[in-house]
Each structure stands twice: as C-alpha cells, then as structure tokens.
Write an enzyme that holds these catalytic residues in place. Structure first.
Site, mmCIF file in Angstrom:
data_model
loop_
_atom_site.group_PDB
_atom_site.id
_atom_site.type_symbol
_atom_site.label_atom_id
_atom_site.label_comp_id
_atom_site.label_asym_id
_atom_site.label_seq_id
_atom_site.Cartn_x
_atom_site.Cartn_y
_atom_site.Cartn_z
ATOM 1 N N ASP A 208 25.468 -9.059 -29.146
ATOM 2 C CA ASP A 208 26.072 -10.493 -29.085
ATOM 3 C C ASP A 208 24.873 -11.282 -28.062
ATOM 4 O OD1 ASP A 208 28.331 -12.255 -28.383
ATOM 5 O OD2 ASP A 208 27.143 -12.431 -27.380
ATOM 6 N N TYR B 264 19.940 -17.579 -25.205
ATOM 7 C CA TYR B 264 19.914 -16.802 -24.018
ATOM 8 C C TYR B 264 18.089 -16.110 -24.142
ATOM 9 C CZ TYR B 264 24.298 -14.884 -24.416
ATOM 10 O OH TYR B 264 26.201 -15.300 -24.502
ATOM 11 N N LYS C 169 25.331 -17.724 -31.496
ATOM 12 C CA LYS C 169 25.852 -19.026 -31.034
ATOM 13 C C LYS C 169 24.820 -20.350 -31.126
ATOM 14 C CE LYS C 169 27.554 -16.366 -27.553
ATOM 15 N NZ LYS C 169 26.862 -14.656 -27.391
ATOM 16 N N HIS D 30 29.171 -22.598 -29.489
ATOM 17 C CA HIS D 30 29.310 -21.641 -27.933
ATOM 18 C C HIS D 30 29.782 -21.621 -26.923
ATOM 19 C CE1 HIS D 30 26.109 -18.660 -25.203
ATOM 20 N NE2 HIS D 30 27.169 -18.567 -24.937
ATOM 21 N N SER E 4 33.562 -20.386 -29.519
ATOM 22 C CA SER E 4 33.437 -19.551 -27.476
ATOM 23 C C SER E 4 33.960 -20.931 -26.891
ATOM 24 C CB SER E 4 32.226 -19.359 -27.497
ATOM 25 O OG SER E 4 32.388 -18.584 -26.310
ATOM 26 N N ASN E 5 34.590 -19.927 -26.423
ATOM 27 C CA ASN E 5 35.187 -21.182 -24.777
ATOM 28 C C ASN E 5 36.184 -22.118 -25.695
ATOM 29 O OD1 ASN E 5 33.667 -20.093 -22.672
ATOM 30 N ND2 ASN E 5 32.197 -20.378 -24.132
ATOM 31 N N GLN F 242 35.555 -16.127 -28.984
ATOM 32 C CA GLN F 242 35.056 -15.899 -27.349
ATOM 33 C C GLN F 242 35.230 -16.348 -26.321
ATOM 34 O OE1 GLN F 242 30.190 -14.399 -26.180
ATOM 35 N NE2 GLN F 242 31.235 -13.582 -27.923
ATOM 36 N N PRO G 283 34.076 -8.800 -19.218
ATOM 37 C CA PRO G 283 35.282 -8.089 -19.136
ATOM 38 C C PRO G 283 35.314 -7.415 -17.161
ATOM 39 C CG PRO G 283 33.019 -6.672 -19.832
ATOM 40 C CD PRO G 283 33.312 -8.329 -19.819
ATOM 41 N N SER H 114 32.419 -9.975 -12.929
ATOM 42 C CA SER H 114 31.102 -10.175 -12.132
ATOM 43 C C SER H 114 30.328 -11.365 -12.220
ATOM 44 C CB SER H 114 31.259 -8.836 -11.895
ATOM 45 O OG SER H 114 30.697 -8.350 -13.014
ATOM 46 N N ASN I 264 30.600 3.076 -21.856
ATOM 47 C CA ASN I 264 31.461 1.748 -22.524
ATOM 48 C C ASN I 264 31.550 2.230 -23.758
ATOM 49 O OD1 ASN I 264 31.079 -0.032 -19.983
ATOM 50 N ND2 ASN I 264 29.001 -0.849 -21.170
#
Length: 349
Positions: A89, A94, A119, A153, A200-201, A223, A251, A254, A313
């Site tokens: 992802d 980014y 995104k 995004h 997303s969001n 997402q 998830p 943090s 994970n």
C-alpha cells in the site's frame, strides 16, 4: 489477480459466493498463508485483495518515527514479499513509489502475484485533469502498466487544482469529489490502468454522493483508520451492506508521523487486556489486534520495517479469538487523549 491461497484444500476463489464472515468461521488457513477477498463494484471480475498488506506511509525523519523513503520502502517491500505478504500500500504523497517499483522488479515474482494499491492526493490537487496527471506519475514511479487498486486519498481538496470546483478557498467539495471520481472511473473503464478504484478516509455521507449520482460506479474499497480505540462500526456496516471492502489502517493505534511520534500518550500494544489475550494464544499483542480486525471482516495495512514483525503480521490465520475475546478487544477503554491517530474526515464538508 490469480488466487493462490488454499483453504481446506480448496482455492480461496471457490469461497467467493460465501460472505467474508463465513470464510472466517469455516476456514482454517495454514500458518503463513495470507487469504484474499474478492472485490466488488468498480473492480475487475475475479480481482482479489490480500487481507494483510504492508503500509508504507512516510513521516518526517528529522522529527523521528519509523520513516519510509525510496530506500527504506525498497527494503521493506522485499522483506514483506519474502515474509509471504503479497499486498503493498503506497501513495503519490508518500514519495516512496520509485523504491517500491524497483523492489517489485527485483523480487523476481510475477507482477500479477503482487497486489499494489496507490492513491491520488491529498498533497497533490484533486480534480479531473489533476487526477489523470497523477495517475501517469504513479505508473511511471512504480514502473508498472497498472495498479491493482487506486484510491482517492482524502475527501477534501488540497493543493492548487486546475479544476475550478477544487480551488481553495471557494472549493465546492462535493463537485470536486465527484469530478475526481469521474476521472478515477475513466482510468478504470477506459484506460484500464487501475484494476479497481475506491476511496480513503470517506465517511458515509461522502460515499453517498457517489452512490446517489447516476452513471457513477460504486467504490470497491474505503480505506479508513480503524483500531480498538477508534471504531466506526456504523461506517463498517454501511460499507459491508454495499459490497464496499473496508480497509483499516493504523491498526495498532500508534502514530509514526512526526512531530507526534516521541510524544504519543498511549500504546495499544501495552494494554493489559490485549497482553493477557495474546499470552493465552501464545501470540503477540500485534497479532491479536490484527486477528480482531480480520474476524470483523476488515482488511488491514500494518506498517513495519522489521522482518520478524512482518512475519508475525502475515501469521494470524491459524488461531481464532473467542466471542468473549472479540468483545474484550472491542471494548478496550479509549485513552483520554488522541484516541484517533490521524486527522478526522468528519470535519470535511
């Protein structure tokens, strides 16, 4: 994407007719096998999304945190693929897609075996032409002819857009989102450079704009931040009732995004209830947090640059939380400060 995961001797594709929950309840996956779920709505027929992916969101290395750049993302992608993961992802904001693209090539794995999400926005402008332009940049940076999933995004326009409806300070947020989605639909239907499109969001009211507009395909994925301290169960139900796959991020509750990293006031993975449940299953608290989301019917994007953590994970499919344990994790006491890690899209009109 060709499914390769086996469940009780049957290819996971055979479970398409069953619900996600049925798959969870009746299917025991071997350790290390990462199952996939079928995508619906604006997604190619037969496209499946691995339920655990690698999040590669970046931060400011000057302030601290586990940061991604082209070098670290290259190494993390290769390690995640070696650990058995098959979903990466990323996003144009980014600034790590070149490294990820190189890792995809250097892995030696066929491109069709790796599910890549990218995104458009929010550090780059939204709008019809701007979205098409960003998609060209995404493909060039990743050095690929397609992405498996392309998302918007953020539901609010940010940046200087060529679209009048997306220009601040007088942006028409609804029209900006719809114009952006029309470009996404063109990328999916006409260009074929995204095998699925989503958002997303997005809150339910943002999604409803698309659902209510004639001629627009429905998103395949939303997402959204999701963890025991921040659970939008109504949004999860809204998506699942409309065959929109809910993809949770952050998830572990943090924040590795500066300048908050060193001052974050709580740690989900040190919660005594989570530690007790993890001990009972001989698992880590992180694995319990991921398993909890999996049993809720979510797909997840944990971040890591540590190979041992990546292996953990993707190794959450050979144990199951009881109903009481699920209730306990879902009922953890929220911290008084910052139960939500990232900005709240509820504030976007």
């Amino acid at each position: 994407m060709t499914p390769t995961k086996i469940c009780n001797g049957v290819l996971l594709a055979a479970l398409v007719a069953a619900s996600f929950a049925d798959s969870v309840n009746h299917c025991a996956f071997r350790s290390g096998d990462v199952p996939s779920v079928p995508l619906h709505n604006a997604a190619r027929k037969g496209l499946e999304m691995p339920v655990v992916g690698l999040g590669t969101g970046h931060c400011n290395p000057v302030e601290g945190g586990e940061c991604m750049n082209n070098v670290t993302a290259y190494n993390a992608t290769l390690d995640f693929l070696r650990a058995g993961g098959r979903r990466i992802d990323t996003a144009i904001t980014y600034h790590d897609q070149t490294g990820i693209g190189k890792a995809l090539k250097d892995s030696g794995l066929p491109r069709e075996e790796i599910f890549v999400t990218s995104k458009v926005g929010p550090g780059f402008a939204l709008g019809y032409q701007d979205t098409l332009s960003q998609m060209s940049t995404i493909l060039k940076q990743l050095d690929t002819s397609y992405v498996d999933l392309l998302l918007i995004h953020w539901p609010g326009p940010v940046g200087k857009s060529s679209d009048p409806d997306c220009q601040s300070p007088n942006a028409n947020f609804t029209l900006c989102r719809l114009n952006t989605w029309k470009a996404m639909q063109r990328i999916y239907e006409e260009q074929g450079s995204a095998h699925a499109i989503g958002v997303s969001n997005y809150e339910a009211r943002h999604l409803q704009e698309i659902l209510d507009t004639p001629g627009l395909l429905h998103p395949s994925v939303d997402q959204v931040e999701f963890h025991p301290y921040w659970q939008e169960r109504d949004l999860v139900s809204f998506c699942q009732q409309r065959n929109i796959t809910f993809n949770g991020y952050a998830p572990y509750a943090s924040n590795d995004w500066a300048p908050y990293f060193h001052h974050w006031p709580h740690s989900l993975l040190n919660d005594t209830t989570l530690l007790k449940i993890a001990s009972g299953h001989q698992r880590s608290p992180a694995q319990v947090a991921l398993r909890w989301q999996f049993q809720l019917g979510l797909v997840v994007n944990p971040r890591s640059q540590t190979f041992s953590h990546m292996k953990e994970n993707v190794d959450i499919f050979d144990f199951e939380l009881t109903a009481l344990e699920m209730q306990a994790v879902g009922g953890l006491t929220k911290p008084p400060q910052h139960p939500k890690v990232f900005p709240d899209p509820h504030d976007i009109p």
